[in-house]
Scaffold this motif. Sequence first.
Motif, PDB file in Angstrom:
ATOM      1  N   SER A 104       5.883  -1.294   7.770  1.00 18.11           N
ATOM      2  CA  SER A 104       6.386  -0.171   6.982  1.00 18.11           C
ATOM      3  C   SER A 104       7.596  -0.603   6.169  1.00 18.11           C
ATOM      4  CB  SER A 104       6.768   0.988   7.904  1.00 18.11           C
ATOM      5  OG  SER A 104       5.639   1.463   8.598  1.00 18.11           O
ATOM      6  N   LEU A 105       7.671  -0.099   4.954  1.00 24.17           N
ATOM      7  CA  LEU A 105       8.788  -0.386   4.068  1.00 24.17           C
ATOM      8  C   LEU A 105       9.680   0.839   3.953  1.00 24.17           C
ATOM      9  CD1 LEU A 105       6.920  -2.318   1.218  1.00 24.17           C
ATOM     10  CD2 LEU A 105       8.114  -3.257   3.202  1.00 24.17           C
ATOM     11  N   LEU A 106      10.931   0.618   3.575  1.00 22.75           N
ATOM     12  CA  LEU A 106      11.902   1.706   3.505  1.00 22.75           C
ATOM     13  C   LEU A 106      11.543   2.706   2.412  1.00 22.75           C
ATOM     14  CD1 LEU A 106      15.230  -0.289   3.950  1.00 22.75           C
ATOM     15  CD2 LEU A 106      13.900   0.915   5.692  1.00 22.75           C
ATOM     16  N   THR A 107      11.138   2.176   1.263  1.00 21.55           N
ATOM     17  CA  THR A 107      10.784   3.013   0.122  1.00 21.55           C
ATOM     18  C   THR A 107       9.923   2.173  -0.815  1.00 21.55           C
ATOM     19  OG1 THR A 107      11.673   4.376  -1.670  1.00 21.55           O
ATOM     20  CG2 THR A 107      12.863   2.363  -1.144  1.00 21.55           C
ATOM     21  N   LYS A 108       9.717   2.644  -2.007  1.00 19.32           N
ATOM     22  CA  LYS A 108       8.895   1.911  -2.968  1.00 19.32           C
ATOM     23  C   LYS A 108       9.587   0.612  -3.355  1.00 19.32           C
ATOM     24  CE  LYS A 108       6.716   2.250  -7.519  1.00 19.32           C
ATOM     25  NZ  LYS A 108       6.494   3.102  -8.706  1.00 19.32           N
ATOM     26  N   PRO A 109       8.938  -0.533  -3.185  1.00 21.62           N
ATOM     27  CA  PRO A 109       9.581  -1.802  -3.560  1.00 21.62           C
ATOM     28  C   PRO A 109       9.638  -1.954  -5.075  1.00 21.62           C
ATOM     29  CG  PRO A 109       7.355  -2.212  -2.802  1.00 21.62           C
ATOM     30  CD  PRO A 109       7.611  -0.744  -2.584  1.00 21.62           C
ATOM     31  N   MET A 110      10.660  -2.624  -5.518  1.00 24.31           N
ATOM     32  CA  MET A 110      10.846  -2.856  -6.945  1.00 24.31           C
ATOM     33  C   MET A 110      10.227  -4.192  -7.366  1.00 24.31           C
ATOM     34  SD  MET A 110      14.426  -2.503  -9.044  1.00 24.31           S
ATOM     35  CE  MET A 110      15.291  -3.418  -7.778  1.00 24.31           C
ATOM     36  N   VAL A 111      10.532  -5.250  -6.624  1.00 24.65           N
ATOM     37  CA  VAL A 111       9.929  -6.567  -6.844  1.00 24.65           C
ATOM     38  C   VAL A 111       9.659  -7.203  -5.496  1.00 24.65           C
ATOM     39  CG1 VAL A 111      10.947  -6.978  -9.117  1.00 24.65           C
ATOM     40  CG2 VAL A 111      12.180  -7.686  -7.070  1.00 24.65           C
ATOM     41  N   MET A 112       8.689  -8.145  -5.475  1.00 27.64           N
ATOM     42  CA  MET A 112       8.360  -8.871  -4.253  1.00 27.64           C
ATOM     43  C   MET A 112       8.064 -10.314  -4.606  1.00 27.64           C
ATOM     44  SD  MET A 112       5.890  -6.089  -2.341  1.00 27.64           S
ATOM     45  CE  MET A 112       5.328  -7.341  -1.190  1.00 27.64           C
ATOM     46  N   ASP A 113       8.206 -11.184  -3.607  1.00 33.38           N
ATOM     47  CA  ASP A 113       7.852 -12.590  -3.783  1.00 33.38           C
ATOM     48  C   ASP A 113       7.562 -13.183  -2.412  1.00 33.38           C
ATOM     49  OD1 ASP A 113       7.389 -14.995  -5.137  1.00 33.38           O
ATOM     50  OD2 ASP A 113       9.417 -15.701  -4.730  1.00 33.38           O
ATOM     51  N   VAL A 114       6.883 -14.325  -2.428  1.00 33.36           N
ATOM     52  CA  VAL A 114       6.562 -15.017  -1.195  1.00 33.36           C
ATOM     53  C   VAL A 114       6.724 -16.510  -1.413  1.00 33.36           C
ATOM     54  CG1 VAL A 114       4.106 -15.139  -1.750  1.00 33.36           C
ATOM     55  CG2 VAL A 114       4.835 -15.293   0.635  1.00 33.36           C
ATOM     56  N   TYR A 115       7.248 -17.201  -0.396  1.00 30.69           N
ATOM     57  CA  TYR A 115       7.307 -18.660  -0.402  1.00 30.69           C
ATOM     58  C   TYR A 115       7.118 -19.131   1.027  1.00 30.69           C
ATOM     59  CZ  TYR A 115       8.952 -23.439  -0.631  1.00 30.69           C
ATOM     60  OH  TYR A 115       9.035 -24.807  -0.529  1.00 30.69           O
ATOM     61  N   GLU A 116       6.058 -19.906   1.218  1.00 24.05           N
ATOM     62  CA  GLU A 116       5.708 -20.411   2.536  1.00 24.05           C
ATOM     63  C   GLU A 116       5.686 -19.271   3.546  1.00 24.05           C
ATOM     64  OE1 GLU A 116       8.006 -23.829   3.552  1.00 24.05           O
ATOM     65  OE2 GLU A 116       7.027 -25.094   2.040  1.00 24.05           O
ATOM     66  N   ASN A 117       6.601 -19.243   4.512  1.00 21.91           N
ATOM     67  CA  ASN A 117       6.575 -18.228   5.564  1.00 21.91           C
ATOM     68  C   ASN A 117       7.521 -17.067   5.302  1.00 21.91           C
ATOM     69  OD1 ASN A 117       4.927 -20.083   6.725  1.00 21.91           O
ATOM     70  ND2 ASN A 117       6.367 -20.746   8.286  1.00 21.91           N
ATOM     71  N   TYR A 118       8.049 -16.951   4.085  1.00 20.00           N
ATOM     72  CA  TYR A 118       9.065 -15.949   3.804  1.00 20.00           C
ATOM     73  C   TYR A 118       8.585 -14.991   2.711  1.00 20.00           C
ATOM     74  CZ  TYR A 118      12.122 -18.931   6.550  1.00 20.00           C
ATOM     75  OH  TYR A 118      12.676 -19.652   7.568  1.00 20.00           O
ATOM     76  N   ILE A 119       8.904 -13.719   2.924  1.00 23.39           N
ATOM     77  CA  ILE A 119       8.554 -12.665   1.967  1.00 23.39           C
ATOM     78  C   ILE A 119       9.830 -11.967   1.539  1.00 23.39           C
ATOM     79  CG2 ILE A 119       7.301 -10.510   1.591  1.00 23.39           C
ATOM     80  CD1 ILE A 119       5.265 -11.386   3.612  1.00 23.39           C
ATOM     81  N   LEU A 120       9.989 -11.799   0.239  1.00 21.46           N
ATOM     82  CA  LEU A 120      11.146 -11.117  -0.335  1.00 21.46           C
ATOM     83  C   LEU A 120      10.713  -9.748  -0.831  1.00 21.46           C
ATOM     84  CD1 LEU A 120      13.887 -12.506  -2.659  1.00 21.46           C
ATOM     85  CD2 LEU A 120      12.547 -10.571  -3.448  1.00 21.46           C
ATOM     86  N   VAL A 121      11.438  -8.714  -0.428  1.00 23.67           N
ATOM     87  CA  VAL A 121      11.180  -7.343  -0.882  1.00 23.67           C
ATOM     88  C   VAL A 121      12.504  -6.759  -1.363  1.00 23.67           C
ATOM     89  CG1 VAL A 121      10.354  -5.046  -0.260  1.00 23.67           C
ATOM     90  CG2 VAL A 121       9.307  -7.068   0.783  1.00 23.67           C
ATOM     91  N   THR A 122      12.502  -6.223  -2.568  1.00 23.81           N
ATOM     92  CA  THR A 122      13.715  -5.652  -3.161  1.00 23.81           C
ATOM     93  C   THR A 122      13.470  -4.187  -3.496  1.00 23.81           C
ATOM     94  OG1 THR A 122      14.316  -7.793  -4.110  1.00 23.81           O
ATOM     95  CG2 THR A 122      15.407  -5.853  -5.011  1.00 23.81           C
ATOM     96  N   TYR A 123      14.405  -3.328  -3.058  1.00 23.32           N
ATOM     97  CA  TYR A 123      14.347  -1.902  -3.340  1.00 23.32           C
ATOM     98  C   TYR A 123      15.420  -1.548  -4.355  1.00 23.32           C
ATOM     99  CZ  TYR A 123      12.151  -2.208   1.315  1.00 23.32           C
ATOM    100  OH  TYR A 123      11.383  -2.547   2.391  1.00 23.32           O
TER     101      TYR A 123
ATOM    102  N   ASN B 103       0.833  -1.201   0.000  1.00 22.13           N
ATOM    103  CA  ASN B 103       0.000   0.000   0.000  1.00 22.13           C
ATOM    104  C   ASN B 103       0.867   1.251   0.000  1.00 22.13           C
ATOM    105  OD1 ASN B 103      -2.382   1.621   0.323  1.00 22.13           O
ATOM    106  ND2 ASN B 103      -1.829   1.865   2.480  1.00 22.13           N
ATOM    107  N   TYR B 104       0.390   2.245  -0.767  1.00 23.37           N
ATOM    108  CA  TYR B 104       1.051   3.555  -0.790  1.00 23.37           C
ATOM    109  C   TYR B 104       0.185   4.557  -0.033  1.00 23.37           C
ATOM    110  CZ  TYR B 104       2.631   8.095  -2.485  1.00 23.37           C
ATOM    111  OH  TYR B 104       3.063   9.393  -2.558  1.00 23.37           O
ATOM    112  N   ASP B 105       0.776   5.195   0.963  1.00 20.41           N
ATOM    113  CA  ASP B 105       0.078   6.214   1.742  1.00 20.41           C
ATOM    114  C   ASP B 105       0.514   7.578   1.220  1.00 20.41           C
ATOM    115  OD1 ASP B 105      -1.108   7.857   3.568  1.00 20.41           O
ATOM    116  OD2 ASP B 105      -0.303   6.849   5.352  1.00 20.41           O
ATOM    117  N   ASP B 106      -0.357   8.235   0.450  1.00 19.99           N
ATOM    118  CA  ASP B 106       0.039   9.488  -0.172  1.00 19.99           C
ATOM    119  C   ASP B 106       0.162  10.624   0.850  1.00 19.99           C
ATOM    120  OD1 ASP B 106      -2.600   9.629   0.394  1.00 19.99           O
ATOM    121  OD2 ASP B 106      -3.271  10.109  -1.631  1.00 19.99           O
ATOM    122  N   SER B 107      -0.486  10.503   1.988  1.00 24.08           N
ATOM    123  CA  SER B 107      -0.386  11.566   2.998  1.00 24.08           C
ATOM    124  C   SER B 107       1.015  11.648   3.587  1.00 24.08           C
ATOM    125  CB  SER B 107      -1.404  11.326   4.120  1.00 24.08           C
ATOM    126  OG  SER B 107      -1.148  10.102   4.780  1.00 24.08           O
ATOM    127  N   SER B 108       1.679  10.503   3.728  1.00 24.72           N
ATOM    128  CA  SER B 108       3.039  10.488   4.285  1.00 24.72           C
ATOM    129  C   SER B 108       4.083  10.094   3.255  1.00 24.72           C
ATOM    130  CB  SER B 108       3.104   9.509   5.468  1.00 24.72           C
ATOM    131  OG  SER B 108       2.747   8.195   5.046  1.00 24.72           O
TER     132      SER B 108
END
Length: 1127
Positions: free
Chosen positions: A542-561, A514-519
């Motif tokens: 909360s994420l550091l910045t806009k993510p570039m790609v994401m993925d999920v496997y079982e209990n793990y989530i990958l986020v790339t900036y 989700n992108y929160d435009d207010s902040s």
Amino acid sequence: MYMSYGWPQVIPLERGLRPSSHRIVYFKVNNRLLLVVSPSHLELWSSSQHRVRLGKYKRDADSLRREGENSQAVWSPDAKLIAVMTTSLYLHLFKVQFSEKRVQIGGKQPSGLYFATISLLLSEQVPFADMNLSVSNIVSDNRHMLLGLSDGSLYGISWKGEFSGAIGLDHPIRNDSDKVTDIPHPLNNGIAAIANPGAPISQQNSIKRPAIVQLELCFPMRLLFVLYSDGQLMLCSVSKKGLKQVESIRSEKLVGSGDAVCTSVASEQQILAVGTRRAVVELYDLADSASLIRTVSLFDWGYSVEDTGPVTCIAWTPDNSAFAVGWKYRGLTVWSVSGCRLMSTIRQIGLSSVSSPMVKPNQDSRCEPLVSGVSLMQWDEFGYKLYAIEEGSSERVLAFSFGKCCLNRGVSGMTYVRQVIYGEDRLLVVQSEDTNELKMLHLNLPVSYLSQNWPVQHVAASKDGMYLAVAGLHGLILYDIRLKKWRVFGDISQEQKIQCKGLLWLGKIVVVCNYDDSSNTYELLFYPRYHLDQSSLLCRKSLLTKPMVMDVYENYILVTYRPFDVHIFHVKLSGELTPSSTPDLQLSTVRELSIMTAKSHPAAMRFIPDQLPRECASTDHLSSSPDGLDREPSRCLILRANGELSLLDLDDGRERELTDSVELFWVTCGQSEETTNLIEEVSWLDYGHRGMQVWYPSPGVESFKQEDFLQLDPELEFDREVYPLGLLPNVGVVVGVSQRMSFSACTEFPCFEPSPQAQTILHCLLRHLLQRNKSQEALRLAELSAEKPHFSHCLEWLLFTVFDAEISRQNLNKHRNNGLKSATSFTLLEKTCDLIRNFPEYFDVVVSVARKTDGRHWADLFSAAGRSTELFEECFQRRWYRTAACYILVIAKLEGPAVSQYSALRLLQATLDESLYELAGELVRFLLRSGREYEQASSDSDRLSPRFLGYFLFRSNYKRQSTDYRSPSFKEQSAHVTSVKNILENHASYLMSGKELSKLVAFVKGTQFDLVEYLQREKNGSARLESFASGLELIGQKLQMSTLQSRLDAEFLLAHMCSVKFKEWIVVLATLLRRSEVLFDLFRHDLRLWRAYSVTLQSYPAFFEYHDLVEALEERLAAYANSEEEY
């Protein structure tokens, strides 16, 4: 990827004031608006959900007469200003302003559209107006415009109407070999000296330059492409300040083959598309010194340049994954970067057609849109609409609807088991429950959600493919495929606070980026699928910045900036995930990597789980695993924007390049625990310009081995008009989609229909297991697939690919003077035969593979598959006569003609007993040829084998050679010919004795048996009728004259009986057929026969139906007798 659906929509345009040409000057989509510039007016349309005209500006007749008609135009990037150049070289600047008056569309919800006013700000003649020059087109950045002139110079103008002056570039040259040479850099950095900035370069330089016909600006890459009238295309560099410093533009190099007519740049992919006069589009890699990647055209579909004309325009999709091509004479086509034809308005005739389906002058053009060619094209900002204007048309714009295939890119994840195409207001879901017939389901989104959140922007399917998450401009909704129900936010205010930038499924949890435009921040929201509400929110991260790609496997989530920072989170869920409980979800960071690389940025990243044995796989994906099986993946696949596929080791950060030119991939290992999963042994698959590639795990230093199976199985390659969408692991097929068109007499245009296609990969999986000595696993996999569609086809291609590889290795060894045969490959061939021998399809598969290979290699095949005579005998005992017939030529080649003739005679008798007369006829022709042909060189039999075997496997359409029993070669009466004749005559006598006349006709037609000669010999034998009455009754019962086929059989027999003058048969058959003319010609010369015939029919009650025939004959005979007496 993009697929067209539905009927094209028409946007009507207003007629102008006496335009000199029926054409549109300029056409552009910007900021959800559509601008159309005609010779006499401007129109501004909405290109959003509701396509309505928001404003217009019409020039009066006096202005048109004084300043000329509109000839070129450009729209500023911020959509606030419009610049128009007239034929008299007047520059008009217009301003676009929106009023507060809202457009009323209808319905409960407001449209969000406002009327616009277009006002003239500036009208001034350009300084070069008296030089008799013309303008090619105009390109612009935020502050300045650049014009291409017919004297080969460039002219700069600011958006404030300030004229910067003209510059001249060095004209491109070619050497004698017609090869492109780099342009020599002059001392003034590629710019001719300018004495008067306000005048064009033609005043200052006597060198004649060809006219500029198109400018193409790619500001993100700071490149300008200048296309000249002689077909030369020059690449120029632009300064960081854009077009403000026109003098800083410098020529760099030539691009293309010298016959370019248009060009377009995909800045995201760094690809240049060049349209040529040859109706070919050339793709160049700008990241690799503008090297040629590939070319695309309609030549393979039977269309030449004479049919379509040269390319007129090229338009890239917003994500640069596909491009549309318009032709001058006819239609448009959409291609993927890999060269897959996704859509075409031109009527389909298939690949490699020898015909050229030109539209005839008297042909109804309603069947095909854009039948006169394309002048302009534009995609909308989302890629859901392709707007096109027909050549010579100024009255309407055609809008083609497109859906996007879920390609598993960016921050939205998509399972491969559910294939979905999403349009602006709907989902097109492939229904794969019945793989014999895949269907496309159109699933419209709820109007209540779509009216405020148009268009669809993200779609993700759950791991089992039974739930879909869909997000528009705000919020998200869920769809249950089993129950066919939507789930939405109950509170609209909560929905409007969510701006979804990506979707993932984590078991039964929907993860929203989700992108929160207010902040101006990004965050991950975790919602259970049973309830979309703030009260049910499981976690907010909360994420550091806009993510570039994401993925999920079982209990793990990958986020790339950006630029390449990888964060991996572990998800721990406490409590049951049910509405009655209060589950708790916690996220913890388990890994962070920051990788420095100069490569293209990632477009997709997917975890590669360790491939564990099936029985060890964990079934609980969202709970802690005390037995240690919940292991963090240590590798992931990376697909970069330039198509490079690589493997990243998450432990040490090392990246290994695997392949390139990839468009999409699916990770299959560790994705399913079902026992019917047929792709358990596959790590991943990818698709690109090379086709489909399968990757398998292998022990040793190289942890993965690639097998490009489509190079071994060329006929299994995806058709170049079928694009793969996903996999069905339970049946071992890849699901693709292609475009079809349906035509209707009540509509002007055809309906475009995405059609799902299935492509099996089972044979590749089986071969992989056999290569790894996993014969039992291969057998279990084959047994799981035995009831699946195309199973026999898969076995055939498995054996063929293994055997074909062995033949290739043998030929290679011969060239190397190596007489040693590969024991390993023969072992693989034997393993393959042993595997297929477990299934009843074995006999068909072996002989089918023999048909596809050269007869010189049959000995090697049957040394592994078994002796041909034994295989024939097994088929014969099982009464599989068609399959047994296919072995006859193999036996002739391997065992000799005598054995093959004996087998064929046995088979001939059996086929006659089973009434398989077409097959018997082929055996007859083989036997009558074999004695003569096998005395010739063996090459003659090789030449005959494909046709003979081809008949038994597929119905043959070649003209059969007649069997002439009276020919000299037949009268020699060799032993096997005598046997053939005796078998045929005995069968004919059997059928004639039993009065099986329909079978007799089929027998004569199938074997070309000489019935006339037989009847002449058997008049008093088996063909004799005991009496007319019994014969008529029996034959009537046998033939059943109420059916058309029986009547045709009777006509056939009647013709043969007439040729041998067999009176009793003629009378019976003519009576059954009610052929009074035949009976009349017979009875008028034999009144005694007539009286017997009449008495018989009238005396038997069973023949009451023929009384009217007797009366009619009696009248005709009486009239004939009277006329004879008068004469």
